[in-house]
Design a protein around this motif. Structure first.
Motif, PDB file in Angstrom:
ATOM      1  N   VAL A 253       0.826  -1.197   0.000  1.00 36.62           N
ATOM      2  CA  VAL A 253       0.000   0.000   0.000  1.00 36.62           C
ATOM      3  C   VAL A 253       0.871   1.261   0.000  1.00 36.62           C
ATOM      4  O   VAL A 253       0.598   2.221  -0.735  1.00 36.62           O
ATOM      5  CB  VAL A 253      -0.911  -0.062   1.242  1.00 36.62           C
ATOM      6  CG1 VAL A 253      -1.434   1.294   1.627  1.00 36.62           C
ATOM      7  CG2 VAL A 253      -2.045  -1.057   1.015  1.00 36.62           C
TER       8      VAL A 253
ATOM      9  N   SER B 284     -12.651  -0.307  -3.874  1.00 34.99           N
ATOM     10  CA  SER B 284     -11.505  -0.781  -3.100  1.00 34.99           C
ATOM     11  C   SER B 284     -10.876  -2.012  -3.731  1.00 34.99           C
ATOM     12  O   SER B 284     -11.565  -2.875  -4.266  1.00 34.99           O
ATOM     13  CB  SER B 284     -11.922  -1.075  -1.655  1.00 34.99           C
ATOM     14  OG  SER B 284     -13.081  -1.875  -1.623  1.00 34.99           O
TER      15      SER B 284
ATOM     16  N   THR C 281      -6.572  -5.941   0.091  1.00 34.96           N
ATOM     17  CA  THR C 281      -5.223  -5.996   0.656  1.00 34.96           C
ATOM     18  C   THR C 281      -5.164  -7.114   1.689  1.00 34.96           C
ATOM     19  O   THR C 281      -6.191  -7.575   2.182  1.00 34.96           O
ATOM     20  CB  THR C 281      -4.855  -4.676   1.380  1.00 34.96           C
ATOM     21  OG1 THR C 281      -5.744  -4.480   2.494  1.00 34.96           O
ATOM     22  CG2 THR C 281      -4.943  -3.480   0.453  1.00 34.96           C
TER      23      THR C 281
ATOM     24  N   LEU D 239       0.755  -3.928   4.501  1.00 35.61           N
ATOM     25  CA  LEU D 239      -0.424  -4.340   3.746  1.00 35.61           C
ATOM     26  C   LEU D 239      -0.033  -4.392   2.284  1.00 35.61           C
ATOM     27  O   LEU D 239       0.567  -3.449   1.762  1.00 35.61           O
ATOM     28  CB  LEU D 239      -1.557  -3.333   3.922  1.00 35.61           C
ATOM     29  CG  LEU D 239      -2.346  -3.410   5.217  1.00 35.61           C
ATOM     30  CD1 LEU D 239      -3.473  -2.384   5.191  1.00 35.61           C
ATOM     31  CD2 LEU D 239      -2.922  -4.817   5.408  1.00 35.61           C
TER      32      LEU D 239
ATOM     33  N   TYR E  59      -1.348  -5.384  -1.795  1.00 38.60           N
ATOM     34  CA  TYR E  59      -2.487  -5.636  -2.685  1.00 38.60           C
ATOM     35  C   TYR E  59      -2.457  -7.082  -3.165  1.00 38.60           C
ATOM     36  O   TYR E  59      -1.394  -7.635  -3.455  1.00 38.60           O
ATOM     37  CB  TYR E  59      -2.470  -4.655  -3.858  1.00 38.60           C
ATOM     38  CG  TYR E  59      -2.835  -3.255  -3.426  1.00 38.60           C
ATOM     39  CD1 TYR E  59      -4.156  -2.932  -3.127  1.00 38.60           C
ATOM     40  CD2 TYR E  59      -1.873  -2.264  -3.280  1.00 38.60           C
ATOM     41  CE1 TYR E  59      -4.506  -1.651  -2.701  1.00 38.60           C
ATOM     42  CE2 TYR E  59      -2.212  -0.979  -2.854  1.00 38.60           C
ATOM     43  CZ  TYR E  59      -3.527  -0.690  -2.575  1.00 38.60           C
ATOM     44  OH  TYR E  59      -3.866   0.567  -2.143  1.00 38.60           O
TER      45      TYR E  59
ATOM     46  N   ASP F 205     -11.852  -5.631  -4.340  1.00 36.89           N
ATOM     47  CA  ASP F 205     -12.652  -5.867  -3.135  1.00 36.89           C
ATOM     48  C   ASP F 205     -14.105  -5.486  -3.403  1.00 36.89           C
ATOM     49  O   ASP F 205     -14.993  -6.330  -3.352  1.00 36.89           O
ATOM     50  CB  ASP F 205     -12.066  -5.035  -1.984  1.00 36.89           C
ATOM     51  CG  ASP F 205     -12.886  -5.136  -0.709  1.00 36.89           C
ATOM     52  OD1 ASP F 205     -13.399  -6.225  -0.428  1.00 36.89           O
ATOM     53  OD2 ASP F 205     -13.010  -4.123   0.007  1.00 36.89           O
ATOM     54  N   LYS F 206     -14.367  -4.224  -3.714  1.00 39.35           N
ATOM     55  CA  LYS F 206     -15.745  -3.798  -3.930  1.00 39.35           C
ATOM     56  C   LYS F 206     -15.776  -2.641  -4.929  1.00 39.35           C
ATOM     57  O   LYS F 206     -15.021  -1.682  -4.776  1.00 39.35           O
ATOM     58  CB  LYS F 206     -16.363  -3.349  -2.601  1.00 39.35           C
ATOM     59  CG  LYS F 206     -17.865  -3.517  -2.541  1.00 39.35           C
ATOM     60  CD  LYS F 206     -18.396  -3.150  -1.172  1.00 39.35           C
ATOM     61  CE  LYS F 206     -18.081  -4.203  -0.126  1.00 39.35           C
ATOM     62  NZ  LYS F 206     -18.556  -3.814   1.211  1.00 39.35           N
TER      63      LYS F 206
ATOM     64  N   PRO G 201     -24.824   1.927  -0.190  1.00 42.64           N
ATOM     65  CA  PRO G 201     -24.266   1.036   0.835  1.00 42.64           C
ATOM     66  C   PRO G 201     -22.853   1.441   1.269  1.00 42.64           C
ATOM     67  O   PRO G 201     -22.510   1.345   2.453  1.00 42.64           O
ATOM     68  CB  PRO G 201     -24.261  -0.345   0.149  1.00 42.64           C
ATOM     69  CG  PRO G 201     -25.370  -0.266  -0.845  1.00 42.64           C
ATOM     70  CD  PRO G 201     -25.327   1.157  -1.359  1.00 42.64           C
TER      71      PRO G 201
ATOM     72  N   LEU H 194     -21.810   2.437   5.024  1.00 44.01           N
ATOM     73  CA  LEU H 194     -20.746   1.736   5.745  1.00 44.01           C
ATOM     74  C   LEU H 194     -19.713   2.721   6.295  1.00 44.01           C
ATOM     75  O   LEU H 194     -19.248   2.587   7.419  1.00 44.01           O
ATOM     76  CB  LEU H 194     -20.066   0.717   4.822  1.00 44.01           C
ATOM     77  CG  LEU H 194     -18.955  -0.112   5.465  1.00 44.01           C
ATOM     78  CD1 LEU H 194     -19.483  -0.943   6.623  1.00 44.01           C
ATOM     79  CD2 LEU H 194     -18.298  -1.030   4.432  1.00 44.01           C
TER      80      LEU H 194
END
Lengths: 342, 342
Positions: free
Chosen positions: B144, B219, B222, B233, B235, B240-241, B250, B254
């Motif tokens: 990261v 995202s 990681t 961290l 990748y 992810d999302k 959403p 969050l």
């Protein structure tokens, strides 16, 4: 039987009574007053004060720029008591059974299977993932707003069988003082908890002074729906992401975008060691505080299996806080524990 | 060929040049000065000022409590230009090819397939999901910290072929003024972008005054690794999302835990309508601002297919902002566009 029904009635309708909150505000400090009055003199208290004092001293080797003053705390067992693990999950068996009726495969999930048997110890043993499955099943289809407002109402009236007061009064007083001390010195305080964020953040501002946008936690999936012509978010019955152990640093990174310089966690499940190491390895001044639950009289004694967290503390230079020795009070002075159950 | 290599050299090594940033700080306002000097007099400007004025007037029907003053903005096309879609993805073909060599199934991902053919228009057409796949493949295995610092270095020197200035100077001046105006009135400003958060937040504070913890976005996964004895961290190569369209509410929930009262988005991909409706349906004063890209001379003209966003604006009472009519300046006065490519 009567006692069992009493417990049901008094712990109704929420999965997360291990989310324990306190209503009173946090201390404010002037430069002259003691910032940590509930802490006994000793190495832990001194180390915290040295770290914070150095962090704000420009030009010193311990100085931390204001934008880097990020402090992250586990919640259950770190900011508030998590013992005894509540039988409060029992009342939601009906909701979970409804969900299993619709999706029979849910009965294979370990947490749900344990709950359907009424085996609270087995539920606890499934950890954050099992709890998340139970919560997701119980609130399947409800809107985010419904779940939050329902939870807030319930948690204000429920009383802990052990302490005889609402769960909202069971935050650790020394930790509330620490949060206030850090904020007063320009630290941004966050919660990173394995408990479902749906509950964790509902009262975080009131209890810990931490607003909802600074709460990280296990997430239950939501989706956009239109109900009565209005856009709402509704829970889908699925777990989105479990935030525990090695899942904590990625969740912290996603939410904050930088490494914490101060992390607080506790023994009991090894859940916080990864995020404590993540802070300690940042390449600059850092502090990791590990709360040791060694106070059976005032709270609970539960080292984690094999003492793994304490071993990690020794290896990675976490500062261990003994609840028994380092804390003058555990809760507000009006709160006292009944003798622990055998 | 020379021109192609020039472009490669000058747009090297980052997937996300559609992330466009500006270095200058935001305006500060006193009560007497004009808070929105780059906005022309007109209905859009008046509506914004009325909303904010009412929001801070205690006892009025438009009052919004300070803790509810949450404002969320899309980034690309809303806070900064996203056109022309850059050929900057080409230079990372080598990185993507390496990833495909390790994981051949990646070649089936639409964004990656288009990139391997060198077809930039096709890459753009795959949307946020396609871009995310490309980014995830390109940075697979890097830490990261490496990705962030590498990106920050590159983006400071790269110049936009159309405007002849670094991408860091291409934020919309009227929107920077709006962010400052909202902050000055107690609003907490956030970005919610479909672009990978790994890049979006790297310069968000410098450019928009929005710190990294208030950036929401697509995202890339990681995981915790230990490298040279230090926790990092890294990748994982996986997305992810993806945060776009119905994924935005959403993601906002969050991150923030409550509905925004002010949302800004733009025409061009229908990506922001869901989060704008989410704000408008909150059950209290709310404002949704939709930027219409109708200014080919100073920036670009690109309505979305069938005019869906404008139709939604009419139906759900979003306030449409015409770049051509409502903005006195689009960028800082020193920045002017070359004639648009045909």
């Amino acid at each position: 039987m009567l006692s069992y029904r009493w417990e049901l009635r008094h712990t109704v309708a929420s999965v997360v009574l291990f989310l324990v909150l306190a209503t009173s505000g946090r201390a404010h400090f002037t430069a002259d007053s003691d910032p940590l009055p509930s802490w006994n003199e000793g190495a832990a208290r001194s180390a915290v004060i040295s770290f914070v004092t150095d962090a704000v001293k420009e030009g010193g080797s311990g100085y931390i720029a204001p934008e880097d003053r990020v402090a992250v705390f586990d919640m259950d067992g770190t900011l508030a008591t998590e013992k005894p693990f509540p039988g409060a999950v029992l009342p939601i068996i009906a909701d979970v059974k409804t969900a299993v009726g619709k999706h029979p495969e849910l009965a294979n999930e370990p947490g749900i299977a344990a709950l359907l048997k009424g085996d609270i110890a087995a539920v606890e043993a499934t950890g954050e993932a099992g709890i998340a499955q139970i919560a997701a099943a119980a609130i399947d289809g409800r809107s985010v707003d419904e779940v939050t407002s329902g939870y807030v109402k319930e948690v204000r009236t429920l009383k802990s069988p052990r302490y005889g007061v609402p769960y909202t009064q069971l935050a650790y007083r020394p930790m509330r003082e620490l949060l206030g001390y850090l904020e007063a010195n320009g630290f941004q305080t966050w919660i990173c908890s394995g408990s479902p964020i749906a509950y964790t953040r509902a009262l975080s501002k009131e209890v810990f002074g931490i607003p909802p946008e600074r709460v990280i936690g296990t997430s239950l999936a939501t989706r956009v729906e239109v109900r009565d012509g209005r856009v709402v978010l509704a829970y889908t019955g699925k777990v989105d992401k479990v935030v525990d152990r090695d899942g904590k640093p990625p969740a912290i990174h996603l939410a904050i975008g930088r490494r914490p310089v101060f992390v607080g966690g506790n023994v009991g499940g090894f859940g916080d060691v990864a995020m404590m190491r993540y802070a300690m390895d940042r390449g600059g001044p850092a502090f990791a505080l590990l709360i040791n639950h060694d106070d059976a009289a005032r709270e609970a004694a539960y080292p984690d299996k094999g003492g793994d967290s304490l071993a990690a503390a020794s290896r990675y230079h976490f500062r261990v806080v003994s609840m028994r020795d380092d804390w003058k009070n555990v809760f507000d002075p009006t709160v006292t524990a009944r003798p622990p159950s055998p």
